[in-house]
Design an enzyme around this catalytic site. Structure first.
Site: not given
Length: 469
Positions: A234, A319, A329, A356, A358
């Site tokens: 992203n 991703h 997320h 994506h 972390h």
């Protein structure tokens, strides 16, 4: 006496069998007790030594290589000259040869808001010798620069090969630690599978593209010598209508080429390659992927055509993860999962790597493909045909680690830890591979998590009690 021995052997065999089953199908999810400091990582300053411009008035910089064709015996060599195009020629030669060959690069520039790029060179070199070390030289005169790379062995079912895994890297002090940790690992990969989010230039005002340049110089120490296989995340979208930037992925696609045409793709954002005993499919989470879209049609044909007797290890790079137990997320990859998980199970994908999020997480082999809107079967279940899902978006970027996890730990989650690090996938032969994850705070040879993978295709071909693990 004989009957007792037979009974003992049977008992030992049964124990081994049960333990083997537990290794792959148990639901004993583990959350690491290791706690890393929660301070946000700082980007390295522009005068950091890792961003140093090479000497010379127009020396090549930001040098990187990636695979250049589908078969594995081609490379794309890319670099930037800041002032003028300079030489477009790449000279290259085998390790034990004196005679040199040469190839010509294409050159382009791009503008982004008030930034104008340097001169970006891309040179495709094809039909190289498998299993061979090559040197290459770019630039001219005393400011030319020399590097090398290895072409992998020709594809075959038992060709051993090691991949590094890095995602969401950025350019912080922790990013530097991740890259250094990977480089110093005794089992360092022969190529890197990069699962998206490169420079994080979009976190700067007006997506300051100078931070694409610093990132290119930062990673050159690795990617100039071994191919990185690119996935777009992203932070590569760079869609900013407020400042007139309406072309998605402009900096990424100008700077980082992929061999998409070789696999019949119409977009650099999704493609496939063969490398040693692996078949790698790269998907784009941020391009259209619904039914009948170009990516959908391409992937449908692609999965049908994989020859698992030649490249038994089927690996997918995305991703956004399909399965995650971190709060941030959470379920962002759900529409992609609903669309394609049934295909991954049908075609026995071995492992899916994502970024994506972390942090680090490894799943059990599960699927959730029985669900429809009325049957209520919405829980992931153990599925021996399903891939393992590994999230490795823990490269060190400036957004920091995600530490808020779903509680209790879901059954589909096998191991999770909020730390920065990198992974290694060591393919041993057609049946076995070994994955390990190293946090930055460990010694180079210390794995914080690891798992043996049994190839899904060959497991299905040889169903015996020994194959249960």
């Amino acid at each position: 006496m004989s009957s007792r021995s037979d009974l003992k052997i049977k008992r030992v065999s049964l124990i081994i069998f049960l333990l083997s089953v537990l290794v792959e199908f148990c639901y004993g999810g583990f959350t690491s007790e290791y706690v890393r400091g929660s301070d946000l990582p700082d980007d390295m300053p522009l005068d950091s030594d890792v961003f140093e411009v090479p000497p010379g008035p127009n020396s090549p910089q930001q040098v990187h290589v990636t695979q250049g064709n589908h078969e594995g015996n081609g490379v794309i060599i890319s670099w930037v000259t800041p002032v003028k195009p300079g030489s477009k020629t790449v000279q290259y030669w085998c390790e034990n040869e004196k005679s040199r060959k040469q190839a010509e690069a294409t050159v382009n520039t791009y503008r982004f808001f008030n930034y104008t790029s340097g001169y970006i060179h891309h040179c495709l070199i094809d039909d190289l010798e498998f299993d061979t070390k090559y040197y290459y030289e770019i630039g001219s005169g005393k400011w030319s620069r020399r590097f090398w790379f290895f072409i992998p062995p020709k594809s075959g079912p038992d060709v051993p090969y090691t991949f590094g895994l890095i995602g969401d890297l950025g350019q912080t002090y922790d990013s530097n630690s991740t890259l250094s940790h990977y480089e110093m690992n005794p089992g360092k990969g022969q190529a890197v599978l990069f699962v998206g989010d490169l420079s994080y230039a979009d976190r700067y005002p007006n997506h300051d593209n100078n931070r694409w340049d610093t990132w290119g110089r930062f990673v050159e120490r690795s990617v100039a010598y071994q191919p990185w296989i690119w996935t777009a995340g992203n932070h590569e979208i760079d869609f900013v209508p407020d400042i007139g930037e309406i072309e998605p992925f402009k900096p990424f696609m100008n700077r980082y080429h992929t061999p998409h045409k070789a696999s019949g793709s119409i977009s650099p954002l999704w493609y496939s390659i063969k490398r040693a005993s692996a078949y790698i499919i790269v998907m784009s989470c941020y391009s259209s992927y619904g039914i009948y879209t170009p990516q959908y049609k391409w992937l449908e044909k692609e999965l049908q055509g994989v020859n698992r007797t030649e490249t038994p290890w089927l690996i997918v790079l995305v991703h956004s993860p399909f399965y995650s137990s971190y709060v941030h997320h959470y379920m962002e990859g759900e529409t992609l999962r609903v669309m394609y998980e049934q295909w991954f199970v049908k075609y026995k994908v071995d492992v899916v790597f994502a970024g994506h999020v972390h942090a680090y997480e490894r799943s059990e082999r599960v699927s959730n493909i029985a669900y429809n809107i009325v049957n209520g079967l919405c829980e992931p279940i153990s599925d021996e045909s399903a891939p393992i899902y590994i999230t490795i978006g823990d490269g060190g970027n400036s957004e920091g680690l995600l530490t808020d996890m779903m509680q209790p730990q879901p059954k589909y989650s096998a191991f999770r830890e909020a730390s920065f690090g990198h992974g290694l996938l060591e393919i041993k032969n057609r049946t076995h591979a070994y994955f390990s994850w190293n946090r930055n705070q460990d010694g180079n040879a210390v794995a914080a998590d690891s798992v043996w993978l049994l190839n899904r295709f060959w497991r299905a071909q040889k169903k015996t009690w020994l194959d249960a693990f």
